[in-house]
Design an enzyme around this catalytic site. Structure first.
Site, PDB file in Angstrom:
ATOM      1  N   ASN A   4      40.564 -28.967 -55.561  1.00  0.00           N
ATOM      2  CA  ASN A   4      41.045 -28.025 -56.576  1.00  0.00           C
ATOM      3  C   ASN A   4      41.673 -28.709 -57.789  1.00  0.00           C
ATOM      4  O   ASN A   4      42.161 -28.035 -58.688  1.00  0.00           O
ATOM      5  CB  ASN A   4      42.057 -27.055 -55.968  1.00  0.00           C
ATOM      6  CG  ASN A   4      41.420 -26.166 -54.929  1.00  0.00           C
ATOM      7  OD1 ASN A   4      40.241 -25.850 -55.022  1.00  0.00           O
ATOM      8  ND2 ASN A   4      42.182 -25.775 -53.931  1.00  0.00           N
ATOM      9  N   CYS A   5      41.656 -30.022 -57.818  1.00  0.00           N
ATOM     10  CA  CYS A   5      42.257 -30.789 -58.918  1.00  0.00           C
ATOM     11  C   CYS A   5      41.263 -30.868 -60.078  1.00  0.00           C
ATOM     12  O   CYS A   5      40.115 -31.285 -59.898  1.00  0.00           O
ATOM     13  CB  CYS A   5      42.613 -32.183 -58.415  1.00  0.00           C
ATOM     14  SG  CYS A   5      43.090 -33.356 -59.695  1.00  0.00           S
ATOM     15  N   ASP A   6      41.696 -30.466 -61.269  1.00  0.00           N
ATOM     16  CA  ASP A   6      40.812 -30.484 -62.440  1.00  0.00           C
ATOM     17  C   ASP A   6      40.285 -31.885 -62.741  1.00  0.00           C
ATOM     18  O   ASP A   6      39.111 -32.054 -63.062  1.00  0.00           O
ATOM     19  CB  ASP A   6      41.535 -29.932 -63.666  1.00  0.00           C
ATOM     20  CG  ASP A   6      41.771 -28.431 -63.586  1.00  0.00           C
ATOM     21  OD1 ASP A   6      41.050 -27.756 -62.813  1.00  0.00           O
ATOM     22  OD2 ASP A   6      42.669 -27.935 -64.290  1.00  0.00           O
TER      23      ASP A   6
END
Length: 104
Positions: free
Chosen positions: A8-10
């Site tokens: 979920n980390c950009d």
């Protein structure tokens, strides 16, 4: 090539998009192998800790003083991301220098 990060980390998403042949290993779900963490800590030291994260800000002073490898094992989101293992060579973050080194 293996990218250790969070799904979920950009920044990790950008890295996976730029390196489609790489495999993303979600550190919350699967963790990072001990030997990789040892090499990463030997190479990057305290820079391996993401001291700007909300997880870090939620720790009290005693917890922050713990061994960085223990902290990362207990709180995987504390690891600066992504940690990229390219055939044994480690890169930390997704900076212009890392991108240049990986010829992206």
């Amino acid at each position: 090539m293996i990218i250790y990060g969070l799904k979920n980390c950009d920044t990790c998403r950008k890295t996976v998009k730029a390196l489609p042949e790489a495999q993303l290993v979600d550190v919350r779900a699967e963790g990072v192998p001990d030997d990789v963490m040892q090499r990463a800590f030997a190479q990057f030291g305290a820079a391996l800790l993401n001291t700007r994260s909300t997880t870090w800000r939620g720790l009290d002073a005693d917890e922050r003083d713990a061994d960085p490898l223990v902290l990362i094992a207990q709180h995987p989101a504390l690891m600066k991301r992504p940690l990229i293992d390219d055939a044994g060579t480690l890169y930390l973050g997704w900076t212009k220098q890392v991108q240049d080194a990986l010829a992206v």
